[in-house]
Design a protein around this motif. Sequence first.
Motif, PDB file in Angstrom:
ATOM      1  N   ALA A   1     106.683 -12.525  98.486  1.00 32.68           N
ATOM      2  CA  ALA A   1     106.262 -13.867  98.895  1.00 32.68           C
ATOM      3  C   ALA A   1     105.364 -14.463  97.817  1.00 32.68           C
ATOM      4  O   ALA A   1     104.748 -13.748  97.012  1.00 32.68           O
ATOM      5  CB  ALA A   1     105.527 -13.827 100.227  1.00 32.68           C
ATOM      6  N   LEU A   2     105.308 -15.793  97.821  1.00 35.45           N
ATOM      7  CA  LEU A   2     104.469 -16.550  96.896  1.00 35.45           C
ATOM      8  C   LEU A   2     103.497 -17.410  97.689  1.00 35.45           C
ATOM      9  O   LEU A   2     103.799 -17.868  98.791  1.00 35.45           O
ATOM     10  CB  LEU A   2     105.309 -17.452  95.980  1.00 35.45           C
ATOM     11  N   TYR A   3     102.332 -17.636  97.082  1.00 31.78           N
ATOM     12  CA  TYR A   3     101.408 -18.652  97.584  1.00 31.78           C
ATOM     13  C   TYR A   3     100.614 -19.188  96.403  1.00 31.78           C
ATOM     14  O   TYR A   3     100.453 -18.520  95.373  1.00 31.78           O
ATOM     15  CB  TYR A   3     100.490 -18.091  98.671  1.00 31.78           C
ATOM     16  N   ALA A   4     100.134 -20.412  96.551  1.00 30.38           N
ATOM     17  CA  ALA A   4      99.384 -21.088  95.494  1.00 30.38           C
ATOM     18  C   ALA A   4      97.942 -21.272  95.938  1.00 30.38           C
ATOM     19  O   ALA A   4      97.679 -21.657  97.080  1.00 30.38           O
ATOM     20  CB  ALA A   4     100.010 -22.435  95.151  1.00 30.38           C
ATOM     21  N   ARG A   5      97.029 -21.023  95.033  1.00 27.04           N
ATOM     22  CA  ARG A   5      95.594 -21.184  95.292  1.00 27.04           C
ATOM     23  C   ARG A   5      95.069 -22.277  94.372  1.00 27.04           C
ATOM     24  O   ARG A   5      95.166 -22.156  93.144  1.00 27.04           O
ATOM     25  CB  ARG A   5      94.845 -19.884  95.049  1.00 27.04           C
TER      26      ARG A   5
ATOM     27  N   ARG B   1     109.871 -15.649  98.305  1.00 25.57           N
ATOM     28  CA  ARG B   1     110.133 -16.021  96.922  1.00 25.57           C
ATOM     29  C   ARG B   1     111.624 -16.131  96.656  1.00 25.57           C
ATOM     30  O   ARG B   1     112.404 -15.237  96.970  1.00 25.57           O
ATOM     31  CB  ARG B   1     109.509 -14.998  95.971  1.00 25.57           C
ATOM     32  N   TRP B   2     111.979 -17.279  96.023  1.00 30.76           N
ATOM     33  CA  TRP B   2     113.325 -17.508  95.524  1.00 30.76           C
ATOM     34  C   TRP B   2     113.227 -18.085  94.117  1.00 30.76           C
ATOM     35  O   TRP B   2     112.131 -18.196  93.568  1.00 30.76           O
ATOM     36  CB  TRP B   2     114.103 -18.468  96.437  1.00 30.76           C
ATOM     37  N   ASP B   3     114.383 -18.437  93.552  1.00 30.50           N
ATOM     38  CA  ASP B   3     114.347 -19.087  92.240  1.00 30.50           C
ATOM     39  C   ASP B   3     113.532 -20.375  92.301  1.00 30.50           C
ATOM     40  O   ASP B   3     112.753 -20.671  91.392  1.00 30.50           O
ATOM     41  CB  ASP B   3     115.772 -19.389  91.752  1.00 30.50           C
ATOM     42  N   VAL B   4     113.719 -21.150  93.347  1.00 30.66           N
ATOM     43  CA  VAL B   4     112.922 -22.350  93.594  1.00 30.66           C
ATOM     44  C   VAL B   4     112.335 -22.215  94.999  1.00 30.66           C
ATOM     45  O   VAL B   4     113.072 -22.278  95.989  1.00 30.66           O
ATOM     46  CB  VAL B   4     113.757 -23.640  93.472  1.00 30.66           C
ATOM     47  N   THR B   5     111.053 -22.000  95.075  1.00 27.17           N
ATOM     48  CA  THR B   5     110.359 -21.842  96.352  1.00 27.17           C
ATOM     49  C   THR B   5     109.771 -23.190  96.754  1.00 27.17           C
ATOM     50  O   THR B   5     108.999 -23.784  96.002  1.00 27.17           O
ATOM     51  CB  THR B   5     109.251 -20.792  96.241  1.00 27.17           C
TER      52      THR B   5
ATOM     53  N   ARG C   1     103.484  -8.663  98.320  1.00 28.45           N
ATOM     54  CA  ARG C   1     104.456  -8.015  99.196  1.00 28.45           C
ATOM     55  C   ARG C   1     103.876  -7.932 100.591  1.00 28.45           C
ATOM     56  O   ARG C   1     102.837  -7.282 100.797  1.00 28.45           O
ATOM     57  CB  ARG C   1     104.786  -6.621  98.674  1.00 28.45           C
ATOM     58  N   PRO C   2     104.481  -8.594 101.546  1.00 32.91           N
ATOM     59  CA  PRO C   2     103.935  -8.576 102.917  1.00 32.91           C
ATOM     60  C   PRO C   2     103.878  -7.160 103.474  1.00 32.91           C
ATOM     61  O   PRO C   2     104.778  -6.339 103.248  1.00 32.91           O
ATOM     62  CB  PRO C   2     104.919  -9.450 103.703  1.00 32.91           C
TER      63      PRO C   2
ATOM     64  N   LEU D   1      98.802 -12.011  89.822  1.00 43.99           N
ATOM     65  CA  LEU D   1      98.922 -13.373  89.324  1.00 43.99           C
ATOM     66  C   LEU D   1     100.266 -13.578  88.636  1.00 43.99           C
ATOM     67  O   LEU D   1     100.690 -12.775  87.802  1.00 43.99           O
ATOM     68  CB  LEU D   1      97.785 -13.669  88.345  1.00 43.99           C
ATOM     69  N   ILE D   2     100.943 -14.682  89.017  1.00 39.37           N
ATOM     70  CA  ILE D   2     102.208 -15.054  88.387  1.00 39.37           C
ATOM     71  C   ILE D   2     101.984 -16.008  87.223  1.00 39.37           C
ATOM     72  O   ILE D   2     102.530 -15.850  86.137  1.00 39.37           O
ATOM     73  CB  ILE D   2     103.158 -15.690  89.421  1.00 39.37           C
TER      74      ILE D   2
END
Length: 396
Positions: free
Chosen positions: A295-299, A319-323, A351-352, A360-361
Motif C-alpha cells: 500500500a501507498l500513502y502520502a505525508r 499500490r498500482w502503476d497509477v494509484t 505492507r499491511p 520512503l518511496i
Amino acid sequence: MSFPATLENSFWEIHIPLSQEVKYSILGISVTLLFVALCILIWQIYRYCMQQPAPKQDVNGSLSNEQSTQNENLQSNSPMPDYKLESRQDEAERLSRCLSRSSELASSTDSLGEPDEERIQGTLRFSLFYDQLQSRLVVTVLEARDLAARDFSRSTDPFVHLRLLWASREGDQQRLSSVLQEWQTRLVKDSCNPVFGDQFSCTLAEEDVPRVTVRMEVRDFDKYSRHGVLGEVRAPLNTLNIIYPLEILEDLQRPKKDTVGEVLLSLKYMPTSQRLEVGILKIRTVFRFSKTERALYARTSVLCNQCKIRHQRTTEKVRWDVTVFNEVLIFVLPDTQISECSITVSVYEMRPGKKSSKHLIGQVILGKGKTIEDEHWKLMMRSLRQPVAKWHLLYL
C-alpha cells in the motif's frame, strides 16, 4: 573589662601545634597571593589609563559641513553626544546582517543533508556475485578508507545504506527507478577506516540483472538529527561481469537523486479564510508484481524557516502503476507564513499487517525558488481561490 590574671596568662601562652615548615609554607603562599593580586590591580590600572575614546562615525559619509558643525554644537551642549545616530547605525548594521543570514539560509535549504563537495573523500571496497544456479545476487560490503571526519570530534560513526534500483525502461531520458531491496550495515563508532564485512543477498531473475544498479551510501550516524552523507558509490550491473565474485574499490562520489515516480498535486489558497488546500490526486510509480500486497500513502508537511509546523497524511491505498487518491488536505496558514513556507510531499510504501515495514518511496518539495516545482507555487499565488494541478517528479 578586665580578665583574671590566670586567664590572661593562659591566653597568651596558647601555641598553634604546627611545625616551622608548615608555618613558613603558609606564609609563602600568602605572600604569593598578595603579589598576584597586586599585579592584577596594576594591570587593570594600566589598561584603564591607556584606553582612548573611540572615534565617532557618521551615519552617512556624505554629510555636509553645516551638518557637521551642527553636530559639534550638539556635542558641546548635550551630555550624550550622537547617541541616537550611533544607535541607528548599529541597528541598521544588525538588520543587514539578519537579512543576509536569512537569504543564505533560504538558499541552503535545497542542499540540506547533502555533503560539501570539498569534504567528499575516501574509498569503499565491496564485492558482487550473481549465482546463476540459485538466481541470487550477493553483495558484500568489506571496508571504507579515509572517510571525512567531523570538525568538532575529528572522527565519524559510519555505516553503509544499500539500495537495489531497478530501471523501468532502457534508453529513456526520464526513466523511472524502483527500489527492490534496502539494506544497512552495522555501525562502526569512532572510525574513519571502518571494516564492515556484512553480506546481503536477494532473489533476482537473470533477465533483470542488466537493469539493476547497486547504490551504496556511506552515512555518518547522528543520534539527534539527520544522518550525514559522506558520499556514495554506484555499481550498474550491466557493465560488470559478476558471474564470479568481483571485488571492486571505488572512490566516493557526490550523492545524486534518482527519479522514482510522479505525483499529481493540486494547490489552492483562500486568502480570506487563510486556508491552503493541497490535493493528492494520483501517484505514478514503477510497480513490479509481488505476492504480498503493498500500500501507498502520502505525508504532507508544511515547513516555515526549516521548522515543521503542520503535517497531515492520506489514507492507505493499494499500490498500482497509477494509484488514485483524490484527497484534499487543508492547512490554515496566515499571509505572513504562506509567503515564506514550503511544502514537502513524502510518499511511503508499507505492507499491511506488518510493523515497521514502511519505507520512503520518494519526495517532492514545493516553495519559493527557481526550480520547476516552484512554478506551481507561483501559479497558485496568481490564481487565488482556484485549484491548480500539475505533475511533479518524485526523487529519492
